[in-house]
Design a protein around this motif. Structure first.
Motif, short mmCIF file in Angstrom:
data_model
loop_
_atom_site.label_atom_id
_atom_site.label_comp_id
_atom_site.label_asym_id
_atom_site.label_seq_id
_atom_site.Cartn_x
_atom_site.Cartn_y
_atom_site.Cartn_z
N PHE A 156 -20.41 35.18 75.92
CA PHE A 156 -21.65 34.99 75.16
C PHE A 156 -22.75 35.87 75.74
O PHE A 156 -22.97 35.90 76.94
CB PHE A 156 -22.09 33.53 75.21
N GLY A 157 -23.42 36.60 74.86
CA GLY A 157 -24.47 37.50 75.30
C GLY A 157 -23.98 38.90 75.59
O GLY A 157 -24.78 39.84 75.69
N GLN A 158 -22.66 39.07 75.72
CA GLN A 158 -22.10 40.39 76.03
C GLN A 158 -22.14 41.29 74.80
O GLN A 158 -22.44 42.48 74.91
CB GLN A 158 -20.67 40.25 76.52
N ALA A 159 -21.80 40.72 73.65
CA ALA A 159 -21.65 41.52 72.44
C ALA A 159 -22.51 40.98 71.31
O ALA A 159 -22.63 39.77 71.13
CB ALA A 159 -20.18 41.55 72.01
N ARG A 160 -23.08 41.89 70.55
CA ARG A 160 -23.71 41.52 69.29
C ARG A 160 -22.60 41.42 68.24
O ARG A 160 -21.63 42.18 68.28
CB ARG A 160 -24.75 42.57 68.88
N ALA A 161 -22.74 40.50 67.31
CA ALA A 161 -21.58 40.20 66.48
C ALA A 161 -21.94 39.96 65.02
O ALA A 161 -22.98 39.38 64.70
CB ALA A 161 -20.84 38.99 67.05
N VAL A 162 -21.01 40.40 64.15
CA VAL A 162 -21.09 40.22 62.70
C VAL A 162 -19.79 39.58 62.23
O VAL A 162 -18.71 39.96 62.68
CB VAL A 162 -21.29 41.57 61.98
N GLN A 163 -19.90 38.63 61.32
CA GLN A 163 -18.72 38.00 60.75
C GLN A 163 -18.72 38.18 59.24
O GLN A 163 -19.76 38.07 58.59
CB GLN A 163 -18.68 36.50 61.08
N ILE A 164 -17.53 38.45 58.69
CA ILE A 164 -17.33 38.52 57.24
C ILE A 164 -16.25 37.50 56.88
O ILE A 164 -15.14 37.54 57.40
CB ILE A 164 -16.87 39.92 56.79
N ASP A 165 -16.59 36.58 55.99
CA ASP A 165 -15.62 35.59 55.54
C ASP A 165 -15.97 35.16 54.13
O ASP A 165 -17.16 35.03 53.79
CB ASP A 165 -15.57 34.38 56.48
N ILE A 166 -14.94 34.90 53.33
CA ILE A 166 -15.18 34.51 51.94
C ILE A 166 -15.62 33.06 51.82
O ILE A 166 -16.20 32.65 50.81
CB ILE A 166 -13.90 34.76 51.10
N ASP A 167 -15.37 32.27 52.85
CA ASP A 167 -15.65 30.83 52.81
C ASP A 167 -16.94 30.53 53.57
O ASP A 167 -16.99 30.68 54.79
CB ASP A 167 -14.49 30.06 53.43
N PRO A 168 -17.99 30.10 52.89
CA PRO A 168 -19.25 29.83 53.59
C PRO A 168 -19.14 28.70 54.60
O PRO A 168 -19.98 28.61 55.51
CB PRO A 168 -20.22 29.46 52.45
N HIS A 169 -18.12 27.86 54.47
CA HIS A 169 -17.93 26.78 55.43
C HIS A 169 -17.32 27.26 56.74
O HIS A 169 -17.33 26.53 57.73
CB HIS A 169 -17.03 25.69 54.83
#
Length: 601
Positions: free
Chosen positions: A292-305
């Protein structure tokens, strides 16, 4: 004769283009069985040996076809037996519909034989949609919604039909108060995030110098886009196990599986990156992601849950992987610093050398890594693969290099024993013209696989390509749990729970009219695979493998190594073998270029 409710259920399934129902009979669905007789067995009733296998076969069919899998069972025990396979579908986000019988409405609440409160029993596994039909007019709405919801939510739904309701004359819902008409079909759709969110994600990714990508099964339809993004960002790509077939393992920057069953280069990729892009994966093991804190992160997923889980993502993009990446690509800048990509490719190339050396290490009698590694060179281009849970999943994850056109899966999130063989049975009904291979341990084979060989024998002649190979890693040990006891608890192998009887798997297969062969020498492994893959019928290969070959992660922690050592001091029954094989396996990671062979051991 007027059509019955049961007739209409089958008619509606046909209208939804359901071609197979994986099921087991019982008097709670006698009405449906009679309707199948009147419908000339359409959709085809596929008889398993056990309702749990029916559910697993529906899951395998759905995983490998992309279409909804349908299973059916009688009331009470039959409905209960479906549950494990249904939970496998629920946790791996696979569309499956269960149609189950129930006692007559007049007996409900009377503690009647086989009466189980199925609405309560199924309310978790089929939480997205679970309904009981009590009058004919509820159909077709209930069945339509079950199928539509299973597709839309990629989950499990259930329709409960009391036995007496199945026998009622069907009456369609009228144009009247408290009647619910219905319609067929679900158009395809591909949601895309808002432009502003995509722009924010592009800025974050462009600022990264050492980008890591993690793909799961949600990226399977975006193979070309993932490759383009990886090249644009100079990134390495790790794969969650359910996404093993989402991207080619032959690509030099694809580091392979991640996690407990993962590879060292995937572990190093996550340890050293400064930016993380996760596409279509809910990979659960946070400890294998960057600190945690090491990497900036983006997530892509079709399910908002499912967004925002596992890691403190800065940006969560809710959308279809393919169209989202297509929108993102024009905004991504070419990373001109090639040192990060070169490091990833070097680590990955070295890893495959280590795997080759580990597969060549001698064992007593056969190294299971040798079994998997040898298969790698012989995989047909259009093969469908399933691995069972246990140490077989380790060798599937680390040794098999899937290419474009190949498919592979296992029980990802539930990690239940026993789906390997029923998965490939379901796959063969989805793709009868493709060869299929199941890699299973002897524990899973004894639990489920042996009986389902009877199912294979019953149906194989209707498949265009009859090849279905069941490879049993026969080490007479519940091996994964044995090693987990050693590595996580420092406890020696507990033979009363771990030791398995030897079974002549090939002989049993031959007694059913299938092919079968026991393999006891390393030099016979390749020819055995070749014979099975060239056979004119399904084939069982009984590989006698060494239980002392360690399936523990190549990035095992010091605590795990110390715990395994402690199990020796406590009197592990196989301490000589585990020390010998563990040492030989570890040595392969330290050798820079020497090819270690049996003679060296």
């Amino acid at each position: 004769m007027a059509p019955k409710v049961s007739d209409h259920i089958l008619e509606r399934l046909r209208a939804w283009e359901v071609e197979h129902v994986f099921a087991y009979p019982g008097d709670g669905i006698n009405g449906l069985l009679a309707a199948w007789g009147r419908a000339d067995n359409k959709p085809e009733f596929i008889q398993s040996r056990h309702e749990e296998m029916s559910a697993f076969e529906a899951v395998g069919y759905a995983k490998f076809s992309g279409r909804v899998g349908v299973c059916a069972a009688t009331s009470g025990p039959g409905a209960i037996h479906l549950l494990n396979g249904l939970y496998d579908a629920k946790l791996d986000h696979v569309p499956v519909v269960a149609i189950v019988g129930q006692t007559n409405r007049s007996a409900m609440g009377g503690s009647y034989q086989q009466e189980v409160d199925l609405l309560s029993l199924y309310k978790d596994v089929a939480s997205d949609f679970c309904e009981m039909v009590t009058v004919p007019e509820q159909l077709p709405n209930v069945l339509d919604r079950a199928i539509r919801t299973a597709y839309a939510r990629r989950s499990v739904t259930a329709v409960i039909v009391p036995a007496d309701v199945q026998e009622l004359d069907y009456a369609a819902p009228e144009h009247a108060f408290k009647m619910v008409p219905s319609s067929l079909g679900l158009s395809s759709y591909a949601p895309v995030p808002a432009t502003a969110d995509i722009e924010r994600a592009a800025r974050l990714l462009n600022e990264g110098e050492k980008v890591a990508i993690l793909v799961g099964q949600g990226a399977r339809g975006a193979r070309q886009e993932v490759m383009q993004v990886a090249d644009r960002l100079g990134a390495g790509v790790a794969k969650a196990l359910l996404g093993k077939d989402a991207l080619d393992d032959d690509l030099p920057y694809v580091t392979g599986a991640i996690g407990l069953l993962g590879t060292r280069p995937s572990y190093e990729l996550m340890q050293d990156c400064d930016t993380l892009l996760v596409i279509g994966s809910s990979f659960p093991y946070t400890q294998f992601l960057p600190d945690f804190g090491q990497a900036r992160a983006v997530q892509i997923d079709i399910d908002p849950h499912m967004v925002g889980l596992r890691y403190p993502f800065e940006i969560n993009l809710v959308g279809d992987a393919r169209v989202t990446l297509q929108a993102l690509l024009p905004l991504l800048e070419q990373n001109m610093n090639t040192s990060w990509r070169k490091k990833i490719e070097k680590n990955t190339a070295r890893w495959w050398q280590v795997m080759e050396r580990r597969a060549a290490v001698g064992a007593d009698p056969i190294n299971p890594e040798h079994v998997a590694h040898t298969l790698n060179e012989l995989l047909p281009d259009n093969v469908v693969l399933a691995a069972d849970s246990g140490s077989a999943a380790n060798w599937y994850a680390r040794h098999l290099r899937l290419r474009a056109g190949m498919r592979g899966s296992l029980s990802g999130t539930l990690a239940t024993m026993g789906p390997g063989v029923p998965y490939v049975i379901g796959a063969k009904f989805a793709h009868g013209d493709r060869p299929a291979i199941a890699l299973v341990g002897d524990g899973a084979m004894q639990m489920n696989g042996l009986a389902e060989l009877i199912t294979i024998a019953k149906y194989w002649q209707q498949w265009a390509d009859p090849r279905l190979v069941v490879a049993v890693l026969n080490n007479q040990d519940l091996n994964q749990v044995t090693w987990e006891m050693r590595a996580m608890s420092g406890a020696p192998q507990f033979l009363p729970s771990q030791a398995l009887p030897d079974v002549a798997y090939g002989d049993f297969a031959r007694s059913l009219g299938l092919g079968g062969l026991r393999v006891e020498k390393p030099q016979d492994v390749a020819s055995a695979w070749e014979a099975a893959l060239a056979a004119d019928r399904p084939y069982v290969l009984d590989f006698r493998t060494d239980p002392a070959v360690p399936p523990i992660p190549p990035h095992a922690t010091l605590d795990q190594i110390e715990a395994a050592a402690a199990s020796v001091l406590k009197g592990d029954s196989d301490r000589t073998g585990m020390i010998r094989q563990g040492f030989k396996a570890k040595v392969q990671e330290m050798l820079p270029g020497h090819r270690h062979t049996e003679d060296d051991a």
